[in-house]
Enzyme design. Structure first.
Site, PDB file in Angstrom:
ATOM      1  N   GLU A 198     -21.310  43.368 -28.943  1.00 30.45           N
ATOM      2  CA  GLU A 198     -21.972  41.935 -29.080  1.00 30.45           C
ATOM      3  C   GLU A 198     -23.293  42.443 -29.969  1.00 30.45           C
ATOM      4  O   GLU A 198     -24.224  41.448 -29.583  1.00 30.45           O
ATOM      5  CB  GLU A 198     -21.402  41.199 -28.355  1.00 30.45           C
ATOM      6  CG  GLU A 198     -20.351  41.241 -28.087  1.00 30.45           C
ATOM      7  CD  GLU A 198     -19.513  39.190 -26.893  1.00 30.45           C
ATOM      8  OE1 GLU A 198     -21.094  38.913 -27.094  1.00 30.45           O
ATOM      9  OE2 GLU A 198     -18.639  39.563 -26.916  1.00 30.45           O
TER      10      GLU A 198
ATOM     11  N   GLU B  91     -12.046  41.687 -26.604  1.00 27.10           N
ATOM     12  CA  GLU B  91     -12.936  41.121 -25.417  1.00 27.10           C
ATOM     13  C   GLU B  91     -11.929  39.381 -25.709  1.00 27.10           C
ATOM     14  O   GLU B  91     -11.981  39.388 -26.718  1.00 27.10           O
ATOM     15  CB  GLU B  91     -14.131  40.445 -25.620  1.00 27.10           C
ATOM     16  CG  GLU B  91     -14.941  41.478 -24.606  1.00 27.10           C
ATOM     17  CD  GLU B  91     -16.517  40.972 -24.333  1.00 27.10           C
ATOM     18  OE1 GLU B  91     -16.904  39.627 -24.732  1.00 27.10           O
ATOM     19  OE2 GLU B  91     -17.147  41.474 -23.820  1.00 27.10           O
TER      20      GLU B  91
END
Ligand code: IFM
Length: 454
Positions: free
Chosen positions: A177, A363
């Site tokens: 991320e 995720e």
């Protein structure tokens, strides 16, 4: 949290996915390991940030967390018994290097070597993330990711890890991320290092992407049959209304939130429309940087939690665009919309826009205010529903031809949720932080039944 307002779809079954589909759970080093002062680990930016009053909501830190550093055999036994065939973890850079140009710390390398052996012994394919936000503080003291020299420091770390683990770990994720590293940490100031400067954040972002691009060939050189990717946090977007203003705001937001990452990774450079919006805040880019960033990937990791609704907000922030809180829809404890179709829409869009090759959900998960009931169990029915509905959406989009090859639930265990401390629980396994007792929640039992096809 608000209550469900939609019916459950045709339940997903494991047999509806390919036999070689990967089924995992994901975690990250700072969120679970603890042992923050052990075996030569040095301070990370998260140790420093968490020690600063007011930064973490419950005043906590990852100093002890789930004590996974010592309890990993129990955690991996739980993962194996759940039926997982893969496990995504991250490596704490501060366990490996304590100074620029120094030698890697053998104790740190040994820890991850034992961890990988522990996974393999239990049939868990290791997926190593090289950077999940715990930058050594000594590097932040020299400018952190805003300083181009951090790219070289990162490559030394990547080299050390891939040399040590490359005989057993084939799957590598360079960064988790980058949006959060750059924007939440350096523009919004809500994550470490807590800076609030837009230009700095964009420079950080560029260096993170550059470090990714330079790491890929290095990993391939050190690891036979390496599979290398990056994990991006992405949201499907909708405009708050049909007005031209809201639609333009959504496009501005999309330019930075989605295209700023995917366009350069897939060889298109930074989007021109976004460069027009950000003007002087554009990062310094050296000749060759964009070519390095565009190195072909073996897979793209997609982290999905919820969609975003964007409204025009003149004068507000760098983009004059505001993310609206969800209205009249089901949400999880932090107020994140529950939108399984959003996962399918996002994946279909990425496939359509970039044809990235294999994708993995690196995720996906939900946070609820779990409690241990009188019967000693955690009856987290909303999380079970969340998981089942997202897997149903995933099944449907894969059937339509979107090449997703695996799914990692966030997270194996409850853990340190950054600025929210221990107030937020995402685990399929409950952690009692006073005793470190692990309890498989009902959602974890459901995942187990799904994986074992019971
Ligand atoms: O806990 C985080 C993780 O570290 C990164 N992705 C989102 C998760 C939930 O907020």
């Amino acid at each position: 949290m608000t209550t469900p307002n939609s019916t459950e779809p045709h339940p997903p079954a494991r047999r509806e996915f390919a036999d070689d589909f990967l089924w995992g759970c994901a975690t990250s080093s700072y969120q679970i390991e603890g042992a923050s002062q052990e075996d030569g680990r040095v301070e990370s930016i998260w140790d420093r940030f968490a020690a600063t009053p007011g930064k973490v909501r419950d005043g906590s830190s990852g100093a002890v967390a789930c004590d996974h550093y010592h309890r990993w055999p129990e955690d991996f036994d739980i993962g194996r018994d759940m039926g997982l065939n893969a496990y995504r973890f991250s490596i704490a850079w501060p366990r490996i290097f304590s100074e620029v140009g120094g030698k890697p710390n053998e104790k740190g390398l040994d820890f991850y070597s034992r961890l990988v052996d522990g996974m393999l012994e239990r049939g868990l394919q290791p997926w190593a993330t090289l950077y999940h936000w715990d930058l050594p503080q000594f590097l932040q003291d020299r400018g952190g990711w805003a300083d181009r020299a951090t790219v070289d420091a990162y490559l030394a770390f990547v080299d050390a890890m891939t040399r040590r683990l490359g005989d057993r770990v084939q799957h590598w994720i360079t960064h988790n991320e980058p949006w959060c590293t750059a924007m939440i940490g350096n523009y919004e100031g809500l994550h470490a290092p807590g800076l609030t400067d837009f230009k700095t954040a964009l420079q950080v972002c560029h260096h993170v992407l550059l470090s990714h691009g330079k790491a890929v060939p290095l990993i391939r050189a050190n690891v036979p049959d390496a599979q290398v990717g990056i994990a991006l946090s992405l949201h499907p977007l909708r405009a708050a209304s049909d007005s031209a203003e809201d639609r333009a705001a959504m496009l501005r937001h999309d330019g930075l939130r989605y295209r700023w990452f995917l366009d350069p990774l897939f060889g298109r450079g930074y989007p021109a429309a976004t460069l027009d919006v950000i003007k002087d805040a554009a990062p310094v880019v050296h000749p060759g940087d964009m070519e390095a960033i565009a190195v072909p990937l073996d897979f793209l990791g997609v982290n999905y939690y919820f969609p975003e609704t964007i409204q025009d907000a003149p004068g507000e922030g760098a983009l004059a665009a505001r993310v609206l809180p969800p209205q009249d829809v089901e949400t999880t404890a932090p107020g994140w919309e529950v939108a399984p179709q959003g996962l399918a829409d996002l994946l279909a869009r990425i496939e359509n826009d970039y044809h990235p090759g294999p994708m993995y959900i690196t995720e996906n998960g939900a946070c609820y205010d779990d409690e241990v009931d009188a019967d000693g169990a955690v009856h987290d029915e909303p999380r079970r529903r969340y998981l089942a509905r997202h897997l149903a959406a995933l099944r449907d989009v894969v059937r339509e031809g979107v090449p997703v090859k695996g799914y990692f639930a966030w997270s194996l265990v409850d853990n340190f949720e950054w600025a929210e401390g221990y107030l937020r629980r995402f685990g399929l396994v409950h952690i009692d932080y006073a005793t470190q007792q692990r309890r498989l929640k009902d959602s974890g039992k459901w995942y187990r039944s799904f994986l074992r096809q019971e």
